[in-house]
Design an enzyme around this catalytic site. Structure first.
Site, mmCIF file in Angstrom:
data_model
loop_
_atom_site.group_PDB
_atom_site.id
_atom_site.type_symbol
_atom_site.label_atom_id
_atom_site.label_comp_id
_atom_site.label_asym_id
_atom_site.label_seq_id
_atom_site.Cartn_x
_atom_site.Cartn_y
_atom_site.Cartn_z
ATOM 1 N N SER A 191 0.865 -1.435 -0.009
ATOM 2 C CA SER A 191 0.154 0.053 -0.093
ATOM 3 C C SER A 191 0.876 1.305 0.089
ATOM 4 C CB SER A 191 -1.097 0.149 1.222
ATOM 5 O OG SER A 191 -1.865 -1.006 1.075
ATOM 6 N N ARG A 192 2.235 1.161 -0.285
ATOM 7 C CA ARG A 192 2.974 2.387 -0.512
ATOM 8 C C ARG A 192 3.286 2.966 0.875
ATOM 9 N NH1 ARG A 192 3.422 0.167 -4.755
ATOM 10 N NH2 ARG A 192 3.672 1.251 -7.037
ATOM 11 N N LEU A 193 3.014 2.096 1.701
ATOM 12 C CA LEU A 193 3.667 2.610 3.197
ATOM 13 C C LEU A 193 4.965 1.906 3.555
ATOM 14 C CD1 LEU A 193 -0.006 2.012 5.113
ATOM 15 C CD2 LEU A 193 1.353 4.140 4.412
#
Length: 214
Positions: A191-193
């Site tokens: 999630s691009r975290l």
């Protein structure tokens, strides 16, 4: 037709990274990740993006190869009279970026730049392949030329000049050392975290760690 690039994003799921996972010294942490890239068989893991400051403060970037790393910094070799050589003479600062896509990892390094000693440059030049040694004499790096035949002619002339002889290091060719003040380790996450752990030197020269928001 749309100019938007198709969404080809991938989710990063291989690993995580926390402050508790990294070594106290960022150079040793770099070595750990670099060794893991070697063991994974990544193609040219020593390829790195070098960013310099050009005329009028404009950035300039290119790929170069890391040749040495120790507690003092990260070393690459090039033509001192090239565009990047002139930029480093005017603004002795640089940023390096490694991207190990197969491991979903990135390493960013920022710091000041100095030339390595002549002795260090001589020692490295002496172990280069003979063709690469000739090439360092042939190329007036970054200069405009009429065509490839110019290089071929210079190569023939220099091969004749040095036939049967050791090839000395050209005075315009040698190494630079990037002395880091900031090193960041990035591990891709879902999630691009992403995980980002940064080492930054404080006023006393000690490394301070921090987790950065992705």
């Amino acid at each position: 037709m749309s100019n938007v690039i198709a969404d080809m994003r991938r989710d990063y799921t291989l690993a995580g990274l926390d402050i508790a996972d990294v070594l106290p010294d960022p150079v040793q942490q770099f070595r750990r990740w670099f060794d893991e890239a070697l063991k994974a068989g990544l193609p040219e893991p020593n390829a790195m993006h070098l960013a310099t400051v050009g005329a009028g403060g404009k950035p300039a970037g290119r790929i170069v190869l890391l040749k040495e790393v120790d507690d003092t910094g990260f070393v690459f070799y090039t033509n001192y009279e090239s565009r990047k050589g002139h930029e480093l003479a005017a603004h002795p600062v640089a940023a390096l970026t490694f991207f190990f896509v197969e491991l979903e990892r990135q390493i960013r390094i920022e710091g000041t730049v100095e030339k390595v000693t002549a002795e260090e440059s001589d020692a490295y030049f002496a172990i280069r392949p003979r063709g690469s040694q000739i090439g360092a004499w042939v190329s007036h790096q970054s200069d405009a030329i009429a065509g490839r035949e110019v290089l071929a002619q210079r190569q023939q002339e220099l091969e004749a000049r040095f036939e049967g002889k050791d090839i000395p290091r050209p005075p315009h060719w040698g190494g630079y050392r990037v002395i880091p003040s900031v090193i960041e380790f990035w591990q891709g996450r879902p999630s691009r975290l992403h995980d980002r752990i940064q080492y930054a030197k404080d006023a006393a020269g000690a490394w301070q760690l921090a987790r950065l928001s992705p």
